[in-house]
Design a protein around this motif. Structure first.
Motif, mmCIF file in Angstrom:
data_model
loop_
_atom_site.group_PDB
_atom_site.id
_atom_site.type_symbol
_atom_site.label_atom_id
_atom_site.label_comp_id
_atom_site.label_asym_id
_atom_site.label_seq_id
_atom_site.Cartn_x
_atom_site.Cartn_y
_atom_site.Cartn_z
ATOM 1 N N TYR A 151 -3.256 5.184 -8.823
ATOM 2 C CA TYR A 151 -3.664 5.942 -10.009
ATOM 3 C C TYR A 151 -2.821 5.427 -11.166
ATOM 4 O O TYR A 151 -1.625 5.155 -11.008
ATOM 5 N N ASP A 175 -6.244 6.839 -15.446
ATOM 6 C CA ASP A 175 -6.533 8.126 -14.796
ATOM 7 C C ASP A 175 -5.945 9.300 -15.548
ATOM 8 O O ASP A 175 -6.531 10.387 -15.563
ATOM 9 N N ARG A 207 -12.306 10.641 -11.519
ATOM 10 C CA ARG A 207 -11.784 10.310 -10.193
ATOM 11 C C ARG A 207 -10.550 11.149 -9.843
ATOM 12 O O ARG A 207 -10.491 11.784 -8.789
ATOM 13 N N CYS A 238 -2.726 -2.000 -10.962
ATOM 14 C CA CYS A 238 -3.133 -0.720 -10.366
ATOM 15 C C CYS A 238 -4.420 -0.878 -9.568
ATOM 16 O O CYS A 238 -4.568 -0.308 -8.485
ATOM 17 N N LYS A 239 -5.328 -1.631 -10.117
ATOM 18 C CA LYS A 239 -6.604 -1.829 -9.447
ATOM 19 C C LYS A 239 -6.387 -2.536 -8.102
ATOM 20 O O LYS A 239 -6.878 -2.101 -7.060
ATOM 21 N N LYS A 240 -5.603 -3.595 -8.167
ATOM 22 C CA LYS A 240 -5.360 -4.396 -6.971
ATOM 23 C C LYS A 240 -4.666 -3.573 -5.879
ATOM 24 O O LYS A 240 -4.947 -3.705 -4.701
ATOM 25 N N ASN A 241 -3.743 -2.704 -6.295
ATOM 26 C CA ASN A 241 -2.949 -1.937 -5.323
ATOM 27 C C ASN A 241 -3.463 -0.507 -5.099
ATOM 28 O O ASN A 241 -2.792 0.305 -4.472
ATOM 29 N N HIS A 242 -4.630 -0.217 -5.646
ATOM 30 C CA HIS A 242 -5.240 1.119 -5.496
ATOM 31 C C HIS A 242 -4.296 2.229 -5.930
ATOM 32 O O HIS A 242 -4.041 3.182 -5.185
ATOM 33 N N THR A 278 1.209 5.338 -4.504
ATOM 34 C CA THR A 278 -0.067 5.998 -4.811
ATOM 35 C C THR A 278 -0.364 6.036 -6.310
ATOM 36 O O THR A 278 -1.499 6.272 -6.704
ATOM 37 N N GLU A 332 -10.394 13.954 -6.938
ATOM 38 C CA GLU A 332 -9.597 13.626 -5.758
ATOM 39 C C GLU A 332 -8.270 14.378 -5.709
ATOM 40 O O GLU A 332 -7.704 14.558 -4.637
ATOM 41 N N THR A 378 0.809 -1.226 0.000
ATOM 42 C CA THR A 378 0.000 0.000 0.000
ATOM 43 C C THR A 378 0.834 1.265 0.000
ATOM 44 O O THR A 378 0.302 2.358 0.088
#
Ligand SMILES: *Cc1c(COP(=O)(O)O)cnc(C)c1O
Length: 354
Positions: A157, A179, A203, A151-155, A127, A207, A124
């Motif tokens: 961008y 993104d 998004r 990217c999806k799995k690790n949140h 970013t 954000e 995690t």
């Protein structure tokens, strides 16, 4: 002279016709209409249909890469940079200049980017992930599906420099959850340099972009997004390139992006087959359809010079470590199979003398 480069490339007659006209004044409703249409057609071409924003920057691709990063990330971030060549390295340089913390996933020469290679960066603490979908300095095409899933799995961008992949390789803004996507006028679009498009997701806009005040006046995305509501840009755009873009996007819409990509792919495949048949070597990693690297170690530079001087054929030379190793033959823009036949014959004639 015939260009087998990646940008600028051989332009289409319609583009040259557009480029020869007197430029109009641009603070007008007529020009705003062109800008709205450009946005709509560009978004269709990358399949961005879910409330994303397009920023039209008057800058080369690197300007757009830099602007993308400083509007979306700060010293509080930690980015993963895929570095498999000089364009990956450029992302790292931009992070360093702007004091955005980053770590590089470095690839050795010829090394393939695999999911295993990324595994050790799981977790995690990052970013965002930055990638040049097609690393133009080597021709390697990365696996967008694998990167999107990562990217999806690790949140993270997902920032994609698609400057040399657009128009050549599969690209889908919404499907891959991109993104930030960067495209530039002088590559597959085959236009004059000067305009780069940055597509940003709803998004990341909500954000990040809204809350970040980058230390720049010219590159502040918030001004571009609010001016685009009336079809304008904050500063004078490269008006001529915007008009070329409009003409070209109409053509792309007519022909279909899918079809255009297929043509580029077929040309690249046919060229590669012919090269291999005639005893030339190409790398074994997955290649973008945009160009074919030819391994000519240690004569690559010599081949480039002689093709240009003796035959008027301009391929793309390499800089740095790869200068004597590879030449790169582009498949973008207004080039035909006859042009490639001429190129291969010329390369053979030179090769026997090396
Ligand atoms: C061409 C290219 C760029 C942009 O380079 P500029 O010279 O700044 O236009 C950036 N990334 C990739 C992958 C490219 O192929």
């Amino acid at each position: 002279m015939k260009l087998f480069t990646v940008g600028p490339v051989e332009m289409y007659p319609e583009t040259l016709q557009t480029a020869s006209q007197q430029l109009p004044y641009f603070r007008t409703p007529e020009f705003s209409k062109i800008m709205y249409e450009n946005k709509k057609m560009f978004q269709e071409s990358i399949h961005a249909v879910k409330d994303s924003e397009t920023i039209f920057l008057t800058a080369s691709g690197t300007g757009a890469m830099e602007a993308g990063l400083i509007n979306c990330f700060t010293a509080g971030d930690r980015l993963l940079v895929i570095n498999g060549g000089s364009f990956g390295n450029r992302f790292a340089q931009i992070c360093a200049v702007h004091h955005i913390p980053y770590e590089e996933v470095s690839l050795a020469r010829g090394e393939v980017l695999t999911a295993e290679k990324l595994e050790k960066f799981d977790g995690t603490k990052y970013t965002g992930l930055l990638v040049n979908l097609h690393e133009t300095s080597t021709g390697q095409l990365y696996d967008i599906k694998m990167l999107a899933e990562y990217c999806k799995k690790n949140h993270l961008y997902f920032v994609v420099d698609a400057i040399s992949a657009y128009g050549a390789d599969e690209l889908d803004f919404d499907k891959y959850g991109i993104d930030v996507l960067i495209v530039s006028s002088q590559k597959a679009l085959a236009l004059s340099p000067g305009i780069s498009m940055v597509e940003i997701s709803k998004r990341i806009y909500e954000e990040r972009v809204i809350g970040i005040q980058p230390e720049t006046l010219y590159f502040d995305f918030k001004a571009y997004i609010s001016d685009m509501e009336r079809g304008q840009t904050p500063f004078t755009p490269a008006v001529g390139t915007i008009l070329e873009l409009h003409q070209r996007l109409e053509q792309i819409q007519e022909e279909g992006m899918e079809k255009i990509r297929e043509n580029v792919r077929d040309m690249a495949k046919r060229f590669r087959r012919e090269l291999v048949n005639r005893g030339f070597r190409i790398p074994i990693y997955t290649l973008s359809n945009a160009l074919t690297p030819v391994i000519l170690e240690p004569y690559a530079k010599n081949m480039y010079e002689r093709l240009k001087q003796e035959y008027g054929l301009v391929v793309t030379p390499n800089g740095g470590d790869l200068a004597d190793v590879l030449i790169r033959v582009g498949h973008l823009g207004n080039v035909s199979w006859e042009d490639y036949e001429e190129l291969i014959c010329s390369m053979e004639q030179i090769k026997v003398t090396l």
